[in-house]
Motif scaffolding. Structure first.
Motif, PDB file in Angstrom:
ATOM      1  N   LYS A  72       0.780  -1.128  -0.038  1.00  0.00           N
ATOM      2  CA  LYS A  72       0.168   0.025  -0.100  1.00  0.00           C
ATOM      3  C   LYS A  72       0.719   1.191   0.096  1.00  0.00           C
ATOM      4  O   LYS A  72       0.453   2.277  -0.572  1.00  0.00           O
ATOM      5  N   LYS A  73       2.103   1.370   0.772  1.00  0.00           N
ATOM      6  CA  LYS A  73       2.847   2.443   0.835  1.00  0.00           C
ATOM      7  C   LYS A  73       3.377   2.685  -0.625  1.00  0.00           C
ATOM      8  O   LYS A  73       3.765   3.787  -0.774  1.00  0.00           O
ATOM      9  N   CYS A  74       3.694   1.498  -1.350  1.00  0.00           N
ATOM     10  CA  CYS A  74       4.396   1.619  -2.510  1.00  0.00           C
ATOM     11  C   CYS A  74       3.520   2.028  -3.775  1.00  0.00           C
ATOM     12  O   CYS A  74       3.827   2.288  -4.805  1.00  0.00           O
ATOM     13  N   GLY A  75       1.956   2.014  -3.326  1.00  0.00           N
ATOM     14  CA  GLY A  75       0.955   2.197  -4.217  1.00  0.00           C
ATOM     15  C   GLY A  75       0.827   0.937  -5.112  1.00  0.00           C
ATOM     16  O   GLY A  75       0.177   1.571  -6.271  1.00  0.00           O
ATOM     17  N   TYR A  76       1.101  -0.132  -4.796  1.00  0.00           N
ATOM     18  CA  TYR A  76       1.060  -1.104  -5.657  1.00  0.00           C
ATOM     19  C   TYR A  76      -0.527  -1.500  -5.786  1.00  0.00           C
ATOM     20  O   TYR A  76      -1.118  -1.608  -4.686  1.00  0.00           O
ATOM     21  N   LYS A  77      -1.144  -1.859  -6.887  1.00  0.00           N
ATOM     22  CA  LYS A  77      -2.381  -2.463  -6.860  1.00  0.00           C
ATOM     23  C   LYS A  77      -2.495  -3.777  -7.259  1.00  0.00           C
ATOM     24  O   LYS A  77      -3.524  -4.561  -7.071  1.00  0.00           O
ATOM     25  N   LYS A  78      -1.642  -4.121  -8.094  1.00  0.00           N
ATOM     26  CA  LYS A  78      -1.538  -5.730  -8.741  1.00  0.00           C
ATOM     27  C   LYS A  78      -0.382  -6.467  -8.034  1.00  0.00           C
ATOM     28  O   LYS A  78       0.764  -6.166  -8.165  1.00  0.00           O
ATOM     29  N   ILE A  79      -1.005  -7.649  -7.388  1.00  0.00           N
ATOM     30  CA  ILE A  79       0.029  -8.269  -6.502  1.00  0.00           C
ATOM     31  C   ILE A  79       0.021  -9.962  -7.296  1.00  0.00           C
ATOM     32  O   ILE A  79      -1.070 -10.514  -7.649  1.00  0.00           O
ATOM     33  N   SER A  91      -1.808 -20.772   0.255  1.00  0.00           N
ATOM     34  CA  SER A  91      -1.934 -19.715  -1.098  1.00  0.00           C
ATOM     35  C   SER A  91      -3.268 -19.103  -1.093  1.00  0.00           C
ATOM     36  O   SER A  91      -3.551 -17.926  -1.560  1.00  0.00           O
ATOM     37  N   LYS A  92      -4.379 -20.079  -1.151  1.00  0.00           N
ATOM     38  CA  LYS A  92      -5.732 -19.714  -1.461  1.00  0.00           C
ATOM     39  C   LYS A  92      -6.094 -18.383  -0.229  1.00  0.00           C
ATOM     40  O   LYS A  92      -6.821 -17.500  -0.654  1.00  0.00           O
ATOM     41  N   ILE A  93      -5.716 -18.744   1.050  1.00  0.00           N
ATOM     42  CA  ILE A  93      -5.954 -17.933   2.095  1.00  0.00           C
ATOM     43  C   ILE A  93      -5.166 -16.617   1.863  1.00  0.00           C
ATOM     44  O   ILE A  93      -5.843 -15.343   1.932  1.00  0.00           O
ATOM     45  N   ILE A  94      -4.050 -16.784   1.397  1.00  0.00           N
ATOM     46  CA  ILE A  94      -3.226 -15.520   1.205  1.00  0.00           C
ATOM     47  C   ILE A  94      -3.945 -14.666   0.145  1.00  0.00           C
ATOM     48  O   ILE A  94      -4.039 -13.148   0.291  1.00  0.00           O
ATOM     49  N   SER A  95      -4.278 -15.351  -0.963  1.00  0.00           N
ATOM     50  CA  SER A  95      -4.867 -14.649  -1.934  1.00  0.00           C
ATOM     51  C   SER A  95      -6.438 -13.689  -1.691  1.00  0.00           C
ATOM     52  O   SER A  95      -6.582 -12.708  -1.924  1.00  0.00           O
ATOM     53  N   LYS A  96      -7.056 -14.442  -0.589  1.00  0.00           N
ATOM     54  CA  LYS A  96      -8.259 -13.945  -0.225  1.00  0.00           C
ATOM     55  C   LYS A  96      -8.054 -12.821   0.569  1.00  0.00           C
ATOM     56  O   LYS A  96      -8.462 -11.620   0.516  1.00  0.00           O
ATOM     57  N   VAL A  97      -6.876 -12.922   1.568  1.00  0.00           N
ATOM     58  CA  VAL A  97      -6.612 -11.670   2.354  1.00  0.00           C
ATOM     59  C   VAL A  97      -6.208 -10.396   1.603  1.00  0.00           C
ATOM     60  O   VAL A  97      -6.781  -9.310   1.862  1.00  0.00           O
ATOM     61  N   LEU A  98      -5.336 -10.702   0.424  1.00  0.00           N
ATOM     62  CA  LEU A  98      -4.803  -9.578  -0.375  1.00  0.00           C
ATOM     63  C   LEU A  98      -6.128  -8.924  -1.262  1.00  0.00           C
ATOM     64  O   LEU A  98      -6.106  -7.905  -1.263  1.00  0.00           O
ATOM     65  N   TYR A 100      -9.092  -8.997  -0.138  1.00  0.00           N
ATOM     66  CA  TYR A 100     -10.071  -8.175   0.654  1.00  0.00           C
ATOM     67  C   TYR A 100      -9.302  -6.850   1.066  1.00  0.00           C
ATOM     68  O   TYR A 100     -10.141  -6.093   1.211  1.00  0.00           O
ATOM     69  N   HIS A 101      -7.976  -6.707   1.026  1.00  0.00           N
ATOM     70  CA  HIS A 101      -7.530  -5.467   1.287  1.00  0.00           C
ATOM     71  C   HIS A 101      -7.358  -4.747  -0.033  1.00  0.00           C
ATOM     72  O   HIS A 101      -6.524  -3.627  -0.093  1.00  0.00           O
ATOM     73  N   GLY A 102      -8.090  -5.051  -1.144  1.00  0.00           N
ATOM     74  CA  GLY A 102      -8.063  -4.070  -2.127  1.00  0.00           C
ATOM     75  C   GLY A 102      -7.332  -4.545  -3.438  1.00  0.00           C
ATOM     76  O   GLY A 102      -7.205  -3.700  -4.488  1.00  0.00           O
ATOM     77  N   PHE A 103      -6.357  -5.626  -2.961  1.00  0.00           N
ATOM     78  CA  PHE A 103      -5.519  -5.844  -4.359  1.00  0.00           C
ATOM     79  C   PHE A 103      -5.967  -6.749  -5.458  1.00  0.00           C
ATOM     80  O   PHE A 103      -6.895  -7.530  -5.198  1.00  0.00           O
ATOM     81  N   GLU A 104      -5.786  -6.774  -6.504  1.00  0.00           N
ATOM     82  CA  GLU A 104      -5.883  -7.414  -7.744  1.00  0.00           C
ATOM     83  C   GLU A 104      -4.857  -8.468  -7.774  1.00  0.00           C
ATOM     84  O   GLU A 104      -3.609  -8.082  -7.975  1.00  0.00           O
ATOM     85  N   VAL A 105      -5.172  -9.717  -7.424  1.00  0.00           N
ATOM     86  CA  VAL A 105      -4.158 -10.792  -7.324  1.00  0.00           C
ATOM     87  C   VAL A 105      -4.063 -11.633  -8.548  1.00  0.00           C
ATOM     88  O   VAL A 105      -5.462 -12.308  -8.843  1.00  0.00           O
ATOM     89  N   SER A 106      -3.101 -12.103  -8.941  1.00  0.00           N
ATOM     90  CA  SER A 106      -2.907 -12.855 -10.040  1.00  0.00           C
ATOM     91  C   SER A 106      -2.085 -14.035  -9.254  1.00  0.00           C
ATOM     92  O   SER A 106      -1.132 -13.767  -8.727  1.00  0.00           O
ATOM     93  N   SER A 107      -2.287 -15.254  -9.678  1.00  0.00           N
ATOM     94  CA  SER A 107      -1.585 -16.305  -8.738  1.00  0.00           C
ATOM     95  C   SER A 107      -1.224 -17.415  -9.824  1.00  0.00           C
ATOM     96  O   SER A 107      -2.029 -17.782 -10.793  1.00  0.00           O
TER      97      SER A 107
END
Length: 205
Positions: A72-79, A91-98, A100-107
């Protein structure tokens, strides 16, 4: 050759450079050039964000919380998540947490492509090889801004980092014996694991 791991002075931390050993990096002529690299915008932002997290939440946030704060401090949107098939549930839980915090997650999973180990001259096995170059390639295509490693094997993580275009941070490392806590062997280096880490030279027996 540098031996910081064996240094007992740590002039780098105290600032007492007059006590620094001759091979101390602090005394290297390249330090001015290294310092200039922090003027690069991306390097500056990453260094500043990580330093602020340390000072703002030292010892109060977990690695996952710190990773979220850093992104968030770096301004990243896509993780991006580059994960091991052995840690798919984590990894499924990590993806859900990320998410939830507003990131677009590709795994991308390690076994992507179902490549035969014959590609790397390992025969007589039906187990698909891990494909860290593929993980990096597909996350590059997704234009991720920060990639997170979750449990990639030793060496596979090296290849992933080599080919990732986005900065990489590590959430978890692979250690099948120690439940992915490799420091446990260090804490027991003088006891239970001493014979494995410091085996006697058979020629001296």
């Amino acid at each position: 050759m540098y031996n910081c791991a064996l240094c007992s002075i740590h002039a780098c931390s105290s600032g007492k450079l007059d006590m620094a050993p001759k091979n101390c990096p602090c005394l290297n002529d390249e330090m001015d050039e290294i310092k200039s690299l922090y003027k690069d915008e991306e390097n500056h932002n990453i260094a500043q964000a990580s330093s602020l997290i340390v000072s703002d939440s030292y010892g109060t946030k977990t690695r996952l919380e710190e990773t979220i704060a850093f992104a968030k401090k770096c301004g990243y949107k896509k993780i991006g998540l580059a994960f091991c098939i052995g840690l798919v549930e984590e990894s499924k839980i990590i993806s859900k947490v990320l998410s939830y915090h507003g990131f677009e997650v590709s795994s991308v999973i390690c076994k992507n492509g179902h490549l035969s180990r014959e590609l790397i001259d390992i025969n007589n096995t039906k187990v698909a090889m891990c494909n860290p170059i593929g993980q990096a390639t597909f996350l590059n295509e997704s234009e991720t801004e920060l990639n997170i490693i979750v449990g990639l094997c030793v060496g596979h993580d090296s290849l992933f980092i080599k080919y990732s275009k986005a900065p990489v941070t590590i959430f978890a490392v692979k250690d099948r014996v120690l439940c992915h806590n490799p420091l446990a062997v260090i804490y027991q280096a003088d006891t239970y694991y001493k014979d494995k880490l410091f085996p006697e030279d058979i020629n001296q027996k």
